[in-house]
Design a protein around this motif. Structure first.
Motif, PDB file in Angstrom:
ATOM      1  N   SER A  62       0.818  -0.932   0.129  1.00 24.56           N
ATOM      2  CA  SER A  62      -0.107   0.114   0.039  1.00 24.56           C
ATOM      3  C   SER A  62       1.063   1.158  -0.140  1.00 24.56           C
ATOM      4  O   SER A  62       2.008   1.173   0.652  1.00 24.56           O
ATOM      5  CB  SER A  62      -0.954  -0.025   1.196  1.00 24.56           C
ATOM      6  N   SER A  63       0.457   2.097  -0.452  1.00 25.02           N
ATOM      7  CA  SER A  63       1.240   3.502  -0.522  1.00 25.02           C
ATOM      8  C   SER A  63       1.224   3.991   0.594  1.00 25.02           C
ATOM      9  O   SER A  63       2.053   4.985   0.954  1.00 25.02           O
ATOM     10  CB  SER A  63       0.538   4.584  -1.623  1.00 25.02           C
ATOM     11  N   ARG A  64       0.376   3.613   1.615  1.00 21.02           N
ATOM     12  CA  ARG A  64       0.476   4.206   2.980  1.00 21.02           C
ATOM     13  C   ARG A  64       1.321   3.439   3.758  1.00 21.02           C
ATOM     14  O   ARG A  64       1.646   3.609   5.189  1.00 21.02           O
ATOM     15  CB  ARG A  64      -0.815   4.139   3.607  1.00 21.02           C
ATOM     16  N   GLU A  75      -4.833  10.051  -1.102  1.00 20.39           N
ATOM     17  CA  GLU A  75      -4.967   8.997  -2.070  1.00 20.39           C
ATOM     18  C   GLU A  75      -4.251   7.738  -1.408  1.00 20.39           C
ATOM     19  O   GLU A  75      -3.228   7.384  -1.016  1.00 20.39           O
ATOM     20  CB  GLU A  75      -4.283   9.381  -3.346  1.00 20.39           C
ATOM     21  N   LEU A  76      -5.010   6.414  -1.616  1.00 20.34           N
ATOM     22  CA  LEU A  76      -4.464   5.388  -1.359  1.00 20.34           C
ATOM     23  C   LEU A  76      -4.193   4.419  -2.724  1.00 20.34           C
ATOM     24  O   LEU A  76      -4.934   4.490  -3.502  1.00 20.34           O
ATOM     25  CB  LEU A  76      -5.350   4.657  -0.458  1.00 20.34           C
ATOM     26  N   SER A 136     -13.422   9.394 -11.685  1.00 22.87           N
ATOM     27  CA  SER A 136     -12.971  10.561 -11.072  1.00 22.87           C
ATOM     28  C   SER A 136     -12.368  10.096  -9.678  1.00 22.87           C
ATOM     29  O   SER A 136     -13.352   9.999  -8.711  1.00 22.87           O
ATOM     30  CB  SER A 136     -14.141  11.514 -11.005  1.00 22.87           C
ATOM     31  N   GLY A 137     -11.259   9.991  -9.579  1.00 23.41           N
ATOM     32  CA  GLY A 137     -10.339   9.878  -8.192  1.00 23.41           C
ATOM     33  C   GLY A 137     -10.230   8.508  -7.841  1.00 23.41           C
ATOM     34  O   GLY A 137      -9.723   8.231  -6.988  1.00 23.41           O
ATOM     35  N   TYR A 138     -10.639   7.711  -8.925  1.00 20.19           N
ATOM     36  CA  TYR A 138     -10.361   6.058  -8.610  1.00 20.19           C
ATOM     37  C   TYR A 138      -9.900   5.491 -10.017  1.00 20.19           C
ATOM     38  O   TYR A 138     -10.455   5.702 -11.131  1.00 20.19           O
ATOM     39  CB  TYR A 138     -11.445   5.278  -7.898  1.00 20.19           C
ATOM     40  N   SER A 139      -9.217   4.314  -9.926  1.00 24.27           N
ATOM     41  CA  SER A 139      -8.961   3.591 -11.053  1.00 24.27           C
ATOM     42  C   SER A 139      -8.470   2.110 -10.592  1.00 24.27           C
ATOM     43  O   SER A 139      -7.606   2.072  -9.508  1.00 24.27           O
ATOM     44  CB  SER A 139      -7.695   4.333 -11.465  1.00 24.27           C
ATOM     45  N   THR A 140      -8.441   1.163 -11.287  1.00 24.50           N
ATOM     46  CA  THR A 140      -8.243  -0.111 -11.103  1.00 24.50           C
ATOM     47  C   THR A 140      -7.873  -0.883 -12.347  1.00 24.50           C
ATOM     48  O   THR A 140      -8.622  -0.589 -13.340  1.00 24.50           O
ATOM     49  CB  THR A 140      -9.455  -1.018 -10.568  1.00 24.50           C
ATOM     50  N   LEU A 156      -5.947   2.579  -7.487  1.00 24.70           N
ATOM     51  CA  LEU A 156      -6.140   4.044  -6.903  1.00 24.70           C
ATOM     52  C   LEU A 156      -7.533   4.180  -6.212  1.00 24.70           C
ATOM     53  O   LEU A 156      -8.533   3.913  -6.932  1.00 24.70           O
ATOM     54  CB  LEU A 156      -5.897   5.095  -7.925  1.00 24.70           C
ATOM     55  N   ASN A 157      -7.195   4.364  -5.120  1.00 23.32           N
ATOM     56  CA  ASN A 157      -8.512   4.575  -4.012  1.00 23.32           C
ATOM     57  C   ASN A 157      -9.660   3.272  -4.364  1.00 23.32           C
ATOM     58  O   ASN A 157     -10.659   3.735  -4.904  1.00 23.32           O
ATOM     59  CB  ASN A 157      -9.044   6.117  -4.356  1.00 23.32           C
ATOM     60  N   PRO A 158      -9.123   2.140  -4.318  1.00 18.10           N
ATOM     61  CA  PRO A 158     -10.124   1.152  -4.584  1.00 18.10           C
ATOM     62  C   PRO A 158     -11.218   0.835  -3.798  1.00 18.10           C
ATOM     63  O   PRO A 158     -12.157   0.156  -4.258  1.00 18.10           O
ATOM     64  CB  PRO A 158      -9.029  -0.175  -4.220  1.00 18.10           C
ATOM     65  N   TYR A 159     -11.527   1.550  -2.710  1.00 17.84           N
ATOM     66  CA  TYR A 159     -12.678   1.546  -1.846  1.00 17.84           C
ATOM     67  C   TYR A 159     -13.854   2.711  -2.182  1.00 17.84           C
ATOM     68  O   TYR A 159     -14.683   2.620  -1.304  1.00 17.84           O
ATOM     69  CB  TYR A 159     -12.302   1.353  -0.322  1.00 17.84           C
TER      70      TYR A 159
END
Length: 160
Positions: A62-64, A75-76, A136-140, A156-159
């Motif tokens: 995870s990026s975190r 962003e995660l 917008s704001g997410y991608s898989t 990106l922001n999978p949830y």
């Protein structure tokens, strides 16, 4: 003369302590290496990618997870590999069109470094753009290896 001897002892003690520090740090890294700097729990991935169903195992980051981030980001990003349950990839390939296509990069983000060299050996990646999500704001992005029932993912922001 006695003062000089004490100073040498102090300097020797400090030098010896500094020499031990890298060895201690290396041992600590090896001890923590059992963790291998990645996650193995599948539940967060099953929530992020419900279409994949139950997963049998995973290695992901995870990026975190980065300790040295100078600017925290809201962003995660998660990235890694997971193994699908037997028959799941056959089910997906029967329902969606797939093309031969591998990931464009080889874990280029700094947090992804623990994943280099992991995953299936000599994968034959296939991908269905219909299974990827982009908004917008997410991608898989999902890539699959038929031989090993492995999915390589980047999200990106999978949830949501």
């Amino acid at each position: 003369m006695r003062g000089i001897t004490l100073e040498r002892r102090k300097l020797f003690g400090i030098g010896a302590g500094l020499a031990v520090l890298p060895a201690w740090w290396a041992l600590r890294q090896v001890a923590n290496g059992a963790k291998r700097d990645w996650h193995t729990d599948t539940a967060p991935l099953e929530r992020a990618f419900p279409l994949l169903g139950p997963l049998t195992d995973a290695k992901w980051v995870s990026s975190r997870d980065e300790d040295d981030r100078s600017v925290p980001s809201p962003e995660l990003v998660i990235s890694g590999f997971a193994r699908l349950a037997p028959g799941k990839l056959a089910e997906l390939t029967a329902a969606h069109a797939f093309v031969s296509e591998g990931p464009a990069d080889d874990f280029s983000s700094s947090f992804e470094k623990p994943l280099k060299g992991e995953g299936p050996e000599n994968p034959q990646w296939i991908r269905s753009h219909r299974l990827d999500r982009d908004g917008s704001g997410y991608s898989t992005n999902l890539w699959f290896d038929r031989r090993t029932d492995t999915v390589r993912f980047w999200a990106l922001n999978p949830y949501g």
